[in-house]
Design a protein around this motif. Structure first.
Motif, PDB file in Angstrom:
ATOM      1  N   VAL A 225       0.839  -1.199   0.000  1.00 50.95           N
ATOM      2  CA  VAL A 225       0.000   0.000   0.000  1.00 50.95           C
ATOM      3  C   VAL A 225       0.879   1.256   0.000  1.00 50.95           C
ATOM      4  CG1 VAL A 225      -1.709   1.296   1.326  1.00 50.95           C
ATOM      5  CG2 VAL A 225      -1.910  -1.177   1.149  1.00 50.95           C
ATOM      6  N   TRP A 226       1.916   1.214   0.852  1.00 51.15           N
ATOM      7  CA  TRP A 226       2.779   2.383   0.963  1.00 51.15           C
ATOM      8  C   TRP A 226       3.492   2.666  -0.367  1.00 51.15           C
ATOM      9  CZ3 TRP A 226       3.534   6.678   3.207  1.00 51.15           C
ATOM     10  CH2 TRP A 226       4.773   7.301   3.165  1.00 51.15           C
ATOM     11  N   SER A 227       4.113   1.640  -0.938  1.00 46.54           N
ATOM     12  CA  SER A 227       4.836   1.866  -2.192  1.00 46.54           C
ATOM     13  C   SER A 227       3.847   2.214  -3.305  1.00 46.54           C
ATOM     14  CB  SER A 227       5.684   0.640  -2.565  1.00 46.54           C
ATOM     15  OG  SER A 227       4.878  -0.517  -2.630  1.00 46.54           O
ATOM     16  N   GLY A 228       2.636   1.663  -3.231  1.00 43.38           N
ATOM     17  CA  GLY A 228       1.602   2.020  -4.212  1.00 43.38           C
ATOM     18  C   GLY A 228       1.280   3.506  -4.148  1.00 43.38           C
ATOM     19  N   ILE A 229       1.249   4.042  -2.938  1.00 42.49           N
ATOM     20  CA  ILE A 229       0.948   5.477  -2.803  1.00 42.49           C
ATOM     21  C   ILE A 229       2.089   6.320  -3.381  1.00 42.49           C
ATOM     22  CG2 ILE A 229       0.585   7.330  -1.112  1.00 42.49           C
ATOM     23  CD1 ILE A 229      -0.961   5.299   0.591  1.00 42.49           C
TER      24      ILE A 229
ATOM     25  N   PHE B  64      -8.062  12.325  -3.937  1.00 42.98           N
ATOM     26  CA  PHE B  64      -8.265  11.193  -3.015  1.00 42.98           C
ATOM     27  C   PHE B  64      -7.350  11.354  -1.802  1.00 42.98           C
ATOM     28  CE2 PHE B  64      -7.819   6.988  -1.218  1.00 42.98           C
ATOM     29  CZ  PHE B  64      -9.089   6.454  -1.323  1.00 42.98           C
ATOM     30  N   PHE B  65      -6.079  11.682  -2.088  1.00 46.55           N
ATOM     31  CA  PHE B  65      -5.163  12.014  -1.003  1.00 46.55           C
ATOM     32  C   PHE B  65      -4.949  13.522  -1.023  1.00 46.55           C
ATOM     33  CE2 PHE B  65      -3.866   7.745  -2.462  1.00 46.55           C
ATOM     34  CZ  PHE B  65      -4.133   7.030  -1.308  1.00 46.55           C
ATOM     35  N   PRO B  66      -5.293  14.252   0.032  1.00 47.40           N
ATOM     36  CA  PRO B  66      -5.112  15.703   0.035  1.00 47.40           C
ATOM     37  C   PRO B  66      -3.631  16.095   0.037  1.00 47.40           C
ATOM     38  CG  PRO B  66      -5.894  14.912   2.181  1.00 47.40           C
ATOM     39  CD  PRO B  66      -5.896  13.735   1.270  1.00 47.40           C
ATOM     40  N   ALA B  67      -3.352  17.341  -0.381  1.00 42.12           N
ATOM     41  CA  ALA B  67      -1.963  17.797  -0.511  1.00 42.12           C
ATOM     42  C   ALA B  67      -1.204  17.662   0.809  1.00 42.12           C
ATOM     43  CB  ALA B  67      -1.942  19.242  -1.003  1.00 42.12           C
ATOM     44  N   TRP B  68      -1.861  17.965   1.938  1.00 43.41           N
ATOM     45  CA  TRP B  68      -1.150  17.897   3.225  1.00 43.41           C
ATOM     46  C   TRP B  68      -0.680  16.468   3.520  1.00 43.41           C
ATOM     47  CZ3 TRP B  68      -2.943  14.397   6.646  1.00 43.41           C
ATOM     48  CH2 TRP B  68      -4.295  14.053   6.617  1.00 43.41           C
ATOM     49  N   PHE B  69      -1.436  15.477   3.021  1.00 38.08           N
ATOM     50  CA  PHE B  69      -1.076  14.074   3.251  1.00 38.08           C
ATOM     51  C   PHE B  69       0.265  13.771   2.576  1.00 38.08           C
ATOM     52  CE2 PHE B  69      -1.186   9.640   1.791  1.00 38.08           C
ATOM     53  CZ  PHE B  69      -1.410   8.973   2.989  1.00 38.08           C
ATOM     54  N   TYR B  70       0.394  14.227   1.303  1.00 40.39           N
ATOM     55  CA  TYR B  70       1.657  14.013   0.575  1.00 40.39           C
ATOM     56  C   TYR B  70       2.822  14.682   1.288  1.00 40.39           C
ATOM     57  CZ  TYR B  70      -0.966  12.318  -3.515  1.00 40.39           C
ATOM     58  OH  TYR B  70      -1.761  11.611  -4.362  1.00 40.39           O
ATOM     59  N   SER B  71       2.617  15.950   1.758  1.00 35.33           N
ATOM     60  CA  SER B  71       3.755  16.632   2.371  1.00 35.33           C
ATOM     61  C   SER B  71       4.038  16.083   3.763  1.00 35.33           C
ATOM     62  CB  SER B  71       3.537  18.148   2.386  1.00 35.33           C
ATOM     63  OG  SER B  71       2.338  18.439   3.055  1.00 35.33           O
ATOM     64  N   ALA B  72       2.980  15.737   4.523  1.00 38.65           N
ATOM     65  CA  ALA B  72       3.199  15.243   5.886  1.00 38.65           C
ATOM     66  C   ALA B  72       4.044  13.973   5.881  1.00 38.65           C
ATOM     67  CB  ALA B  72       1.864  14.996   6.583  1.00 38.65           C
ATOM     68  N   PHE B  73       3.842  13.107   4.885  1.00 41.94           N
ATOM     69  CA  PHE B  73       4.581  11.841   4.852  1.00 41.94           C
ATOM     70  C   PHE B  73       5.679  11.828   3.785  1.00 41.94           C
ATOM     71  CE2 PHE B  73       0.443  10.876   6.748  1.00 41.94           C
ATOM     72  CZ  PHE B  73       0.850  10.261   7.928  1.00 41.94           C
ATOM     73  N   SER B  74       6.044  13.025   3.247  1.00 37.15           N
ATOM     74  CA  SER B  74       7.105  13.146   2.221  1.00 37.15           C
ATOM     75  C   SER B  74       6.923  12.119   1.102  1.00 37.15           C
ATOM     76  CB  SER B  74       8.493  12.964   2.822  1.00 37.15           C
ATOM     77  OG  SER B  74       8.610  13.645   4.014  1.00 37.15           O
ATOM     78  N   ILE B  75       5.756  12.115   0.510  1.00 41.03           N
ATOM     79  CA  ILE B  75       5.456  11.114  -0.504  1.00 41.03           C
ATOM     80  C   ILE B  75       5.900  11.570  -1.902  1.00 41.03           C
ATOM     81  CG2 ILE B  75       3.457  10.092  -1.732  1.00 41.03           C
ATOM     82  CD1 ILE B  75       2.182   9.869   1.100  1.00 41.03           C
TER      83      ILE B  75
END
Ligand code: HEM
Ligand code: HEM
Length: 182
Positions: free
Chosen positions: A2-6, A18-29
């Motif tokens: 799941v993690w690598s898929g994201i 589906f994933f908000p911008a803060w989610f990407y920055s919070a987890f450095s995706i």
């Protein structure tokens, strides 16, 4: 997975929002597509191999009889769910796996199989065009890969809550393969 898929999904955010911008920055995706693909394919193969071994053992050992819903499971599914949610007195007693477990485990085998098949379909859309077509085309296979992921996550959350509720002895027997009678 799941993690690598994201990490992969970030590079091609087709279900926008589906994933908000803060989610990407919070987890450095962001900007980790190559890493995501490397991890996805490295862990994917052991998943496929263990899945095939699990299915083979399930069939050869006859253990499938304890997992596939029988007639009793159809009858007891609703009372079992109500009992687990404490909306009815007691979940009905069954031998090994209760009705809800039988449905969840059997359903999950199909969902994981679908996840793997749709994964290959979107990985090799040209070589595996028949597989992609079987899943309704490339876009559809992509969506199936995503929805099956969501279902696996939902299963995981409920499954782990139930494992915690069932207690240490049950967990120990799952890890060692032996049941301790108290
Ligand atoms: C439990 C197993 C798996 C999970 C939870 C999972 C999850 C995900 C997620 C969340 C994405 C990003 C979503 C998207 O881009 O639409 C993704 C992308 C992808 N997955 Fe999986 N996956 C699994 C197994 C596999 C397998 C076995 C393969 C086989 C090759 C695979 C191949 C791919 C490919 C090629 C992509 C990129 C799709 C694209 O072009 O954007 N996955 N996976
Ligand atoms: C996505 C990950 C997981 C999947 C797909 C999964 C799947 C399953 C399946 C199919 C069974 C039935 C086993 C059988 O064939 O006899 C099972 C049972 C069990 N699982 Fe998981 N599981 C996952 C994660 C976990 C985790 C993280 C834990 C521990 C924290 C766990 C603990 C257990 C336990 C204790 C049982 C035995 C339940 C019982 O005997 O009543 N599972 N799991």
């Amino acid at each position: 997975m799941v993690w690598s898929g994201i990490l992969i999904y970030w590079a091609h955010d087709i279900y926008g929002g589906f994933f908000p911008a803060w989610f990407y920055s919070a987890f450095s995706i962001d900007h980790r597509l190559a890493e995501g693909m490397a991890v996805h394919f490295a862990i994917g193969w052991p998943l496929v191999v263990s899945g095939v071994l699990y299915l083979a053992m399930l069939i050869v050992s006859g253990h499938w009889r304890e997992i596939v819903p029988d007639r009793e499971a159809f009858r007891l599914l609703v009372p079992t769910i109500l009992g687990e949610l404490k909306l009815a007195k007691h979940p009905p007693r069954t031998r090994k796996f209760n009705a809800a477990q039988r449905f969840a485990y059997t359903g999950l085998i199909f969902v994981v199989a679908l996840e793997i098949l749709s994964g290959f379909a979107i990985y090799k859309p040209v070589q595996l065009r028949w597989l992609s077509a079987l899943l309704g085309g490339h876009e559809s296979a992509h969506l199936i890969h995503f929805i099956a992921m969501v279902l696996i996550v939902l299963f995981f959350v409920v499954h782990v809550i139930q494992v915690v509720r069932a207690g240490w002895n049950n967990f120990r027997s799952m890890v060692t393969g032996f049941e301790v009678k108290e």
